[in-house]
Design a protein around this motif. Structure first.
Motif, mmCIF file in Angstrom:
data_model
loop_
_atom_site.group_PDB
_atom_site.id
_atom_site.type_symbol
_atom_site.label_atom_id
_atom_site.label_comp_id
_atom_site.label_asym_id
_atom_site.label_seq_id
_atom_site.Cartn_x
_atom_site.Cartn_y
_atom_site.Cartn_z
ATOM 1 N N GLU A 295 0.849 -1.188 0.000
ATOM 2 C CA GLU A 295 0.000 0.000 0.000
ATOM 3 C C GLU A 295 0.884 1.237 0.000
ATOM 4 O OE1 GLU A 295 -2.862 -0.086 3.162
ATOM 5 O OE2 GLU A 295 -3.331 -2.208 2.837
ATOM 6 N N PHE A 296 0.387 2.320 -0.629
ATOM 7 C CA PHE A 296 1.168 3.538 -0.804
ATOM 8 C C PHE A 296 0.371 4.752 -0.359
ATOM 9 C CE2 PHE A 296 2.123 0.328 -3.943
ATOM 10 C CZ PHE A 296 3.498 0.190 -3.844
ATOM 11 N N GLU A 297 1.091 5.817 -0.028
ATOM 12 C CA GLU A 297 0.417 7.034 0.429
ATOM 13 C C GLU A 297 -0.370 7.695 -0.701
ATOM 14 O OE1 GLU A 297 0.102 7.960 3.376
ATOM 15 O OE2 GLU A 297 1.699 6.957 4.504
ATOM 16 N N ASP A 298 0.179 7.646 -1.928
ATOM 17 C CA ASP A 298 -0.423 8.421 -3.016
ATOM 18 C C ASP A 298 -0.641 7.611 -4.280
ATOM 19 O OD1 ASP A 298 2.207 8.026 -3.606
ATOM 20 O OD2 ASP A 298 2.717 10.124 -3.928
ATOM 21 N N ALA A 299 -0.815 6.315 -4.126
ATOM 22 C CA ALA A 299 -1.049 5.456 -5.287
ATOM 23 C C ALA A 299 -1.865 4.249 -4.857
ATOM 24 C CB ALA A 299 0.290 5.010 -5.887
ATOM 25 N N PRO A 300 -2.560 3.604 -5.803
ATOM 26 C CA PRO A 300 -3.364 2.430 -5.464
ATOM 27 C C PRO A 300 -2.487 1.277 -4.979
ATOM 28 C CG PRO A 300 -3.976 3.310 -7.610
ATOM 29 C CD PRO A 300 -2.702 3.985 -7.218
ATOM 30 N N PRO A 301 -3.049 0.355 -4.208
ATOM 31 C CA PRO A 301 -2.285 -0.797 -3.723
ATOM 32 C C PRO A 301 -1.946 -1.756 -4.863
ATOM 33 C CG PRO A 301 -4.589 -1.046 -3.152
ATOM 34 C CD PRO A 301 -4.443 0.328 -3.714
ATOM 35 N N THR A 302 -0.910 -2.570 -4.657
ATOM 36 C CA THR A 302 -0.507 -3.556 -5.648
ATOM 37 C C THR A 302 -0.370 -4.928 -4.990
ATOM 38 O OG1 THR A 302 1.862 -3.183 -5.315
ATOM 39 C CG2 THR A 302 0.770 -1.854 -6.992
ATOM 40 N N LEU A 303 -0.420 -5.945 -5.822
ATOM 41 C CA LEU A 303 -0.269 -7.328 -5.384
ATOM 42 C C LEU A 303 0.854 -7.966 -6.179
ATOM 43 C CD1 LEU A 303 -1.189 -10.113 -4.142
ATOM 44 C CD2 LEU A 303 -2.810 -10.245 -6.067
ATOM 45 N N TYR A 304 1.753 -8.652 -5.476
ATOM 46 C CA TYR A 304 2.805 -9.413 -6.159
ATOM 47 C C TYR A 304 2.684 -10.870 -5.750
ATOM 48 C CZ TYR A 304 7.366 -11.241 -7.503
ATOM 49 O OH TYR A 304 8.372 -12.002 -8.046
ATOM 50 N N THR A 305 2.641 -11.758 -6.744
ATOM 51 C CA THR A 305 2.623 -13.195 -6.489
ATOM 52 C C THR A 305 3.797 -13.814 -7.233
ATOM 53 O OG1 THR A 305 1.199 -13.686 -8.398
ATOM 54 C CG2 THR A 305 0.111 -13.229 -6.282
ATOM 55 N N GLU A 306 4.275 -14.950 -6.715
ATOM 56 C CA GLU A 306 5.488 -15.530 -7.292
ATOM 57 C C GLU A 306 5.469 -17.046 -7.221
ATOM 58 O OE1 GLU A 306 9.522 -13.600 -6.759
ATOM 59 O OE2 GLU A 306 9.823 -15.415 -5.564
ATOM 60 N N THR A 307 6.013 -17.669 -8.259
ATOM 61 C CA THR A 307 6.322 -19.097 -8.251
ATOM 62 C C THR A 307 7.836 -19.226 -8.325
ATOM 63 O OG1 THR A 307 6.257 -19.307 -10.660
ATOM 64 C CG2 THR A 307 4.183 -19.582 -9.485
ATOM 65 N N GLU A 308 8.336 -20.440 -8.509
ATOM 66 C CA GLU A 308 9.785 -20.627 -8.520
ATOM 67 C C GLU A 308 10.476 -19.874 -9.655
ATOM 68 O OE1 GLU A 308 8.100 -24.176 -6.392
ATOM 69 O OE2 GLU A 308 7.606 -23.005 -8.169
ATOM 70 N N PHE A 309 9.799 -19.695 -10.794
ATOM 71 C CA PHE A 309 10.481 -19.175 -11.970
ATOM 72 C C PHE A 309 9.866 -17.913 -12.558
ATOM 73 C CE2 PHE A 309 10.782 -23.874 -11.947
ATOM 74 C CZ PHE A 309 12.135 -23.968 -11.620
ATOM 75 N N SER A 310 8.822 -17.390 -11.946
ATOM 76 C CA SER A 310 8.195 -16.190 -12.483
ATOM 77 C C SER A 310 7.409 -15.488 -11.390
ATOM 78 C CB SER A 310 7.266 -16.530 -13.655
ATOM 79 O OG SER A 310 6.166 -17.298 -13.202
ATOM 80 N N GLY A 311 7.058 -14.251 -11.681
ATOM 81 C CA GLY A 311 6.263 -13.478 -10.738
ATOM 82 C C GLY A 311 5.318 -12.565 -11.490
ATOM 83 N N ASN A 312 4.282 -12.098 -10.802
ATOM 84 C CA ASN A 312 3.304 -11.205 -11.404
ATOM 85 C C ASN A 312 3.038 -10.033 -10.473
ATOM 86 O OD1 ASN A 312 2.293 -12.668 -13.919
ATOM 87 N ND2 ASN A 312 2.016 -14.250 -12.370
ATOM 88 N N LEU A 313 3.192 -8.830 -10.995
ATOM 89 C CA LEU A 313 2.871 -7.611 -10.268
ATOM 90 C C LEU A 313 1.552 -7.091 -10.805
ATOM 91 C CD1 LEU A 313 3.802 -5.509 -8.180
ATOM 92 C CD2 LEU A 313 4.951 -4.298 -10.043
ATOM 93 N N LEU A 314 0.542 -7.032 -9.945
ATOM 94 C CA LEU A 314 -0.823 -6.733 -10.380
ATOM 95 C C LEU A 314 -1.372 -5.537 -9.615
ATOM 96 C CD1 LEU A 314 -1.997 -10.438 -10.092
ATOM 97 C CD2 LEU A 314 -1.358 -9.290 -12.215
ATOM 98 N N ASP A 315 -2.090 -4.681 -10.317
ATOM 99 C CA ASP A 315 -2.753 -3.571 -9.630
ATOM 100 C C ASP A 315 -4.228 -3.465 -9.995
ATOM 101 O OD1 ASP A 315 -2.562 -2.589 -12.191
ATOM 102 O OD2 ASP A 315 -1.188 -0.957 -11.708
ATOM 103 N N ASP A 316 -4.771 -4.520 -10.617
ATOM 104 C CA ASP A 316 -6.203 -4.542 -10.891
ATOM 105 C C ASP A 316 -6.969 -4.492 -9.569
ATOM 106 O OD1 ASP A 316 -8.759 -6.589 -11.141
ATOM 107 O OD2 ASP A 316 -8.518 -5.260 -12.882
#
Length: 277
Positions: A214-235
């Protein structure tokens, strides 16, 4: 590329973005609408406060008709990073977050790792890598943890599955050191720790590793990860679902006091293993 020169390169990225946007006669809000982010995000890109994801850089090129220059600059900067491409933006955001909530089902989160634990994990996933490569990765991970020592450090809440405490990464001595480190951070208020016990049952497998920021001046984000990749999501819908899942994990986890006692007990168990070998 060192940290200073990389930051200077991102500042050039931002300055060039501002110049090209103004040449196109667009406000930050107008460009934001075309690339599906807020005008505030465009402002943060231009000030090199926040780094865009690759798809945003590509859409900026399309909106400004810049023949791929921003995507190419993005790729060069990310490839020069000490982090995997899918994680580089996350490392940047950690330093900006006001609050970070972690769920770790398998290993200690990077921000809480000791150097010896990080080295053992990195070596396990890169058995044929050179020592210099391993040490570069460990150094990068330790540098990330400096955010916890800053005056603007984020509020950090971490839930560890009990599995994390029981698997001896690097051996008993290394695990005792790692768990002592976590306990010390909990004692001084740097992190609020909870342990999700084996007895939580199905709740323990309801989700994989995730980081909510969570951020003071921006929407929250979600990061998920497996062994070989990750996803940064803000939907917003996905982030909301992840926040609800985290609330369920928090409810099923042991209290911070009981969790800390369990972590310290596990550390003592590892020390006894070390003394008898």
């Amino acid at each position: 590329m060192g940290n200073g020169s990389r930051q200077a390169a991102w500042e050039f990225f931002g300055a060039e973005l501002k110049r090209r946007r103004e040449v196109a006669g667009l406000t930050q809000a107008e460009l934001g609408l075309r690339v599906f982010v807020s005008g505030g995000y465009i402002g943060q890109f231009e000030q090199a406060i926040r780094k865009p994801q690759r798809d945003v850089a590509e859409r900026i090129d399309e909106a400004l008709q810049t023949d791929g220059i921003f995507e190419r600059m993005w790729r060069k900067l990310i490839n020069d990073s000490r982090y995997a491409e899918y994680f580089a933006a996350v490392a940047e955001l950690e330093a900006l977050a006001a609050k970070i909530c972690e769920f770790a089902p398998a290993v200690v989160p990077g921000l809480l790792q000791t150097a010896t634990y990080a080295r053992a994990i990195t070596r396990a996933f890169n058995p044929f890598a050179s020592s210099s490569h391993i040490e570069e990765k460990v150094s990068a991970r330790m540098d990330r943890a400096h955010v916890l020592n800053s005056t603007t450090r984020p509020m950090l809440w971490a839930i560890l599955h009990e599995h994390v405490l029981r698997v001896p990464v690097g051996g008993p001595a290394e695990m005792a050191e790692q768990l002592d480190h976590i306990a010390a951070l909990a004692h001084d208020g740097t992190v609020l720790m909870q342990v999700l016990p084996f007895s939580a049952g199905a709740c323990a497998v309801m989700t994989g590793m995730m980081t909510l920021m969570e951020f003071e001046d921006a929407p929250p984000t979600l990061y998920t990860e497996t062994e070989f990749s990750g996803n940064l999501l803000d939907d917003p819908a996905l982030v909301k679902r992840a926040q609800e899942a985290y609330d369920l994990l928090r409810a099923a986890a042991l209290s911070p006091e009981v969790s800390l006692a369990l972590i310290e007990s596990a550390a003592e168990d590892y020390r006894r293993c070390t003394s008898t070998t």
